[in-house]
Design a protein around this motif. Structure first.
Motif, PDB file in Angstrom:
ATOM      1  N   SER A 178       3.443   0.278  -6.284  1.00 33.96           N
ATOM      2  CA  SER A 178       2.995  -1.094  -6.511  1.00 33.96           C
ATOM      3  C   SER A 178       3.542  -1.957  -5.374  1.00 33.96           C
ATOM      4  CB  SER A 178       3.502  -1.614  -7.853  1.00 33.96           C
ATOM      5  OG  SER A 178       4.912  -1.748  -7.825  1.00 33.96           O
ATOM      6  N   LYS A 179       2.941  -3.124  -5.174  1.00 31.40           N
ATOM      7  CA  LYS A 179       3.403  -3.998  -4.101  1.00 31.40           C
ATOM      8  C   LYS A 179       4.828  -4.465  -4.344  1.00 31.40           C
ATOM      9  CE  LYS A 179      -1.008  -5.761  -2.463  1.00 31.40           C
ATOM     10  NZ  LYS A 179      -1.825  -6.956  -2.232  1.00 31.40           N
ATOM     11  N   SER A 180       5.179  -4.728  -5.599  1.00 35.62           N
ATOM     12  CA  SER A 180       6.541  -5.193  -5.886  1.00 35.62           C
ATOM     13  C   SER A 180       7.561  -4.079  -5.637  1.00 35.62           C
ATOM     14  CB  SER A 180       6.649  -5.704  -7.317  1.00 35.62           C
ATOM     15  OG  SER A 180       6.373  -4.678  -8.242  1.00 35.62           O
ATOM     16  N   LYS A 181       7.209  -2.847  -5.973  1.00 36.28           N
ATOM     17  CA  LYS A 181       8.108  -1.714  -5.737  1.00 36.28           C
ATOM     18  C   LYS A 181       8.257  -1.466  -4.235  1.00 36.28           C
ATOM     19  CE  LYS A 181      10.437   1.157  -8.166  1.00 36.28           C
ATOM     20  NZ  LYS A 181      11.698   0.689  -8.741  1.00 36.28           N
ATOM     21  N   ALA A 182       7.167  -1.575  -3.503  1.00 38.05           N
ATOM     22  CA  ALA A 182       7.228  -1.404  -2.051  1.00 38.05           C
ATOM     23  C   ALA A 182       8.095  -2.497  -1.426  1.00 38.05           C
ATOM     24  CB  ALA A 182       5.832  -1.431  -1.452  1.00 38.05           C
ATOM     25  N   GLN A 183       8.020  -3.718  -1.956  1.00 39.98           N
ATOM     26  CA  GLN A 183       8.861  -4.815  -1.467  1.00 39.98           C
ATOM     27  C   GLN A 183      10.332  -4.505  -1.729  1.00 39.98           C
ATOM     28  OE1 GLN A 183       7.646  -7.709   0.117  1.00 39.98           O
ATOM     29  NE2 GLN A 183       9.786  -8.094   0.574  1.00 39.98           N
ATOM     30  N   GLU A 184      10.642  -3.947  -2.908  1.00 36.49           N
ATOM     31  CA  GLU A 184      12.015  -3.565  -3.226  1.00 36.49           C
ATOM     32  C   GLU A 184      12.519  -2.492  -2.262  1.00 36.49           C
ATOM     33  OE1 GLU A 184      12.773  -2.459  -7.299  1.00 36.49           O
ATOM     34  OE2 GLU A 184      11.360  -3.978  -8.011  1.00 36.49           O
ATOM     35  N   VAL A 185      11.691  -1.514  -1.984  1.00 33.23           N
ATOM     36  CA  VAL A 185      12.066  -0.434  -1.062  1.00 33.23           C
ATOM     37  C   VAL A 185      12.320  -1.006   0.331  1.00 33.23           C
ATOM     38  CG1 VAL A 185      11.223   1.640   0.109  1.00 33.23           C
ATOM     39  CG2 VAL A 185      10.894   1.378  -2.354  1.00 33.23           C
ATOM     40  N   LEU A 186      11.446  -1.876   0.773  1.00 34.87           N
ATOM     41  CA  LEU A 186      11.588  -2.488   2.095  1.00 34.87           C
ATOM     42  C   LEU A 186      12.863  -3.334   2.164  1.00 34.87           C
ATOM     43  CD1 LEU A 186      10.209  -2.677   4.814  1.00 34.87           C
ATOM     44  CD2 LEU A 186       8.875  -4.581   3.942  1.00 34.87           C
ATOM     45  N   ASN A 187      13.154  -4.086   1.110  1.00 43.96           N
ATOM     46  CA  ASN A 187      14.387  -4.880   1.071  1.00 43.96           C
ATOM     47  C   ASN A 187      15.617  -3.984   1.096  1.00 43.96           C
ATOM     48  OD1 ASN A 187      13.087  -7.350   1.033  1.00 43.96           O
ATOM     49  ND2 ASN A 187      13.069  -7.479  -1.188  1.00 43.96           N
ATOM     50  N   ALA A 188      15.597  -2.895   0.334  1.00 49.54           N
ATOM     51  CA  ALA A 188      16.721  -1.958   0.324  1.00 49.54           C
ATOM     52  C   ALA A 188      16.916  -1.344   1.707  1.00 49.54           C
ATOM     53  CB  ALA A 188      16.504  -0.873  -0.715  1.00 49.54           C
ATOM     54  N   PHE A 189      15.821  -1.003   2.360  1.00 49.69           N
ATOM     55  CA  PHE A 189      15.862  -0.421   3.698  1.00 49.69           C
ATOM     56  C   PHE A 189      16.521  -1.383   4.692  1.00 49.69           C
ATOM     57  CE2 PHE A 189      13.659   0.164   7.817  1.00 49.69           C
ATOM     58  CZ  PHE A 189      14.070   1.450   8.104  1.00 49.69           C
TER      59      PHE A 189
END
Length: 90
Positions: free
Chosen positions: A17-28
């Protein structure tokens, strides 16, 4: 491409999902920032490497007045593109 656009592209590519991808990108990005804050380099094979570069103190010049000023030592982030990335942008 900005961060929301990158997150949307990652979501589309991975099926997240876009929100999950945003979380992954923020964690990265948080992990890269944390490593650089500890003065450690980050290497992503095939993409490039991030490292902390130190600038020594130096004498500069005020462009408005021409007066000499002391510029203090500082640190900055450097990025060196890996060979596959350099080839991809040629």
């Amino acid at each position: 491409m900005r961060k929301p656009e990158l997150a949307a592209a990652v979501a589309e590519e991975t099926g997240l999902s876009k929100s999950k991808a945003q979380e992954v990108l923020n964690a990265f990005t948080d992990q890269i920032s944390a490593a650089l804050a500890k003065n450690e380099g980050v290497t992503l094979p095939g993409f490039g490497s991030f490292n902390v570069r130190e600038r020594s103190a130096r004498t500069g010049r005020n462009p408005q007045t021409g007066a000499s000023i002391q510029i203090p030592a500082s640190k900055s982030v450097g990025f060196k593109a890996g060979k596959p990335l350099r080839e991809a942008i040629k």
